[in-house]
Scaffold this active site. Structure first.
Site, mmCIF file in Angstrom:
data_model
loop_
_atom_site.group_PDB
_atom_site.id
_atom_site.type_symbol
_atom_site.label_atom_id
_atom_site.label_comp_id
_atom_site.label_asym_id
_atom_site.label_seq_id
_atom_site.Cartn_x
_atom_site.Cartn_y
_atom_site.Cartn_z
ATOM 1 N N ASP A 151 -7.020 -6.438 12.797
ATOM 2 C CA ASP A 151 -6.336 -5.172 13.051
ATOM 3 C C ASP A 151 -6.381 -4.894 14.544
ATOM 4 O O ASP A 151 -7.269 -5.379 15.259
ATOM 5 C CB ASP A 151 -6.988 -4.016 12.293
ATOM 6 N N GLY A 152 -5.413 -4.145 15.026
ATOM 7 C CA GLY A 152 -5.377 -3.776 16.433
ATOM 8 C C GLY A 152 -4.575 -2.511 16.627
ATOM 9 O O GLY A 152 -3.731 -2.163 15.793
ATOM 10 N N GLU A 163 -2.476 -6.226 17.853
ATOM 11 C CA GLU A 163 -2.361 -6.891 16.549
ATOM 12 C C GLU A 163 -2.303 -8.410 16.740
ATOM 13 O O GLU A 163 -2.964 -9.165 16.025
ATOM 14 C CB GLU A 163 -1.090 -6.411 15.824
ATOM 15 N N ASP A 177 -2.361 -5.962 8.577
ATOM 16 C CA ASP A 177 -1.522 -4.855 8.099
ATOM 17 C C ASP A 177 -0.311 -4.652 9.007
ATOM 18 O O ASP A 177 0.390 -3.640 8.905
ATOM 19 C CB ASP A 177 -2.328 -3.557 7.961
ATOM 20 N N HIS A 221 -5.194 1.249 5.727
ATOM 21 C CA HIS A 221 -5.721 2.569 5.365
ATOM 22 C C HIS A 221 -5.561 2.849 3.870
ATOM 23 O O HIS A 221 -5.160 3.929 3.461
ATOM 24 C CB HIS A 221 -5.023 3.660 6.180
ATOM 25 N N ASP A 258 -10.315 -1.958 11.414
ATOM 26 C CA ASP A 258 -9.798 -0.747 12.041
ATOM 27 C C ASP A 258 -10.896 -0.040 12.834
ATOM 28 O O ASP A 258 -10.680 0.406 13.964
ATOM 29 C CB ASP A 258 -9.221 0.192 10.976
#
Length: 249
Positions: free
Chosen positions: A96-97, A134, A156, A211, A221
Site C-alpha cells: 500500500d502507498g 503504490e 488495493d 479499508h 496502510d
C-alpha cells in the site's frame, strides 16, 4: 500538453464527496483543514476516487451498525475482505502507498509472507504522489526477494493492478513510454523498475479492496501512513526534478 485532471475523495470532513480541485472554496482542502479525524485521498481518475469513497462509506456503516448491535448484510459482506494465505513454494506480498496530500509527503508499506515467515517494510519521501508510492511499495517488496520466486502481489491500487495484469504498462514500454501519440505515461521510471522485477520473478497481481478489514492490507496502510509522517524524509529525486515522464520532442 494538457494537464491531467485529478480527483479528491473526502470520506470524513465538513463536506464529503468527490472534488475536482484541491484548493478553492469548492475544493477538497477547505473540507478537511482543521477537521479532526479527516479522511481523504487523491486519485488520477474519478472512478478510482468513487471506488475508494464507497469503500470508506461501507467501513463507516459497518462500524456504526456494530456499535448499535444491528445487523446489516451489506456490512457483513464487506468484512472480512478477501484474505489470501501463502501456498507451498509461493510468496504473498501485500502493498500500500499514499500521501498526506497529493502531491505531498508520502509513504509505502509492505508485508511479505512466505510460509510462517513474515517481514514488514516501509519508507517515505518528502514530496511525491499516491501512485508513485503504490508503485514503490510493489517495487520494494519484489526487490526484497533474494532469488527468483513465484509471487502474488496484493494491492488495493487498480492503477497498478490493471496496468500490469491487462498489459497496459508493457504496451507503454513498447511505445517508448507513450500512452497515446501525444500523452506520455506518468511514472515511467518506476514502471520500468517494476517490469524488470516482474521479468525476474513469476508475478501475479491481485486487487484487494482497501479499508475493508483485510488484516495485511490494513497493516500496510498503517506502515505507509507512519512512514509519510516521518521527519527528515528523503527526496523523491525523479519526481522533484520532473523526470517522471519522457520528454516530448
Amino acid at each position: 500538453m494538457e494537464k491531467k485532471k485529478k480527483y479528491y475523495s473526502v470520506a470524513r470532513g465538513r463536506k464529503t464527496g468527490i472534488f475536482a480541485a484541491w484548493y478553492g472554496p469548492d475544493g477538497a482542502e477547505v473540507q478537511i483543514r482543521g477537521f479532526a479525524g479527516a479522511r481523504y485521498k487523491g486519485f488520477p481518475t474519478e472512478e478510482e476516487a468513487r471506488e475508494w469513497l464507497d469503500s470508506m462509506t461501507d467501513e463507516s456503516q459497518s462500524s456504526k451498525r456494530t456499535e448499535t448491535g444491528k445487523k446489516s448484510s451489506k456490512a457483513e459482506a464487506s468484512v472480512p475482505a478477501r484474505e489470501l494465505v501463502p501456498k507451498a513454494g509461493k510468496i504473498l506480498i501485500y502493498t500500500d502507498g499514499g500521501c498526506s496530500y497529493n502531491p505531498g509527503p508520502g509513504g509505502y508499506g509492505v508485508v511479505i509472507l512466505k510460509g510462517r515467515a513474515r517481514k514488514e517494510l516501509s519508507g517515505g519521501f518528502r514530496l511525491t504522489t499516491n501512485n508513485r508510492m503504490e508503485l514503490t511499495a510493489c517495487i520494494e517488496g519484489l526487490k526484497a526477494l533474494k532469488t527468483a520466486s513465484s509471487v502474488t502481489v496484493c494491492s488495493d491500487s487498480k492503477y497498478v493492478v490493471d496496468a500490469v495484469s491487462k498489459g497496459w504498462a508493457r504496451t507503454w514500454h513498447k511505445n517508448k513510454w507513450m500512452r497515446t501519440k501525444t500523452d506520455a505515461a506518468e511514472n515511467y521510471d518506476l514502471w520500468e523498475q517494476l517490469l524488470d522485477l516482474c521479468d525476474r520473478h513469476r508475478v501475479e497481481f491481485v486487487w484487494v479492496k482497501g479499508h475493508a478489514g483485510n488484516r495485511e492490507n490494513e497493516c500496510c496502510d498503517r506502515l505507509a501512513t507512519g512512514a509519510a509522517a516521518g521527519k527528515k524524509l528523503p527526496a523523491d529525486k525523479a519526481y522533484e526534478s520532473g523526470e517522471t515522464r519522457v520528454k516530448l520532442t
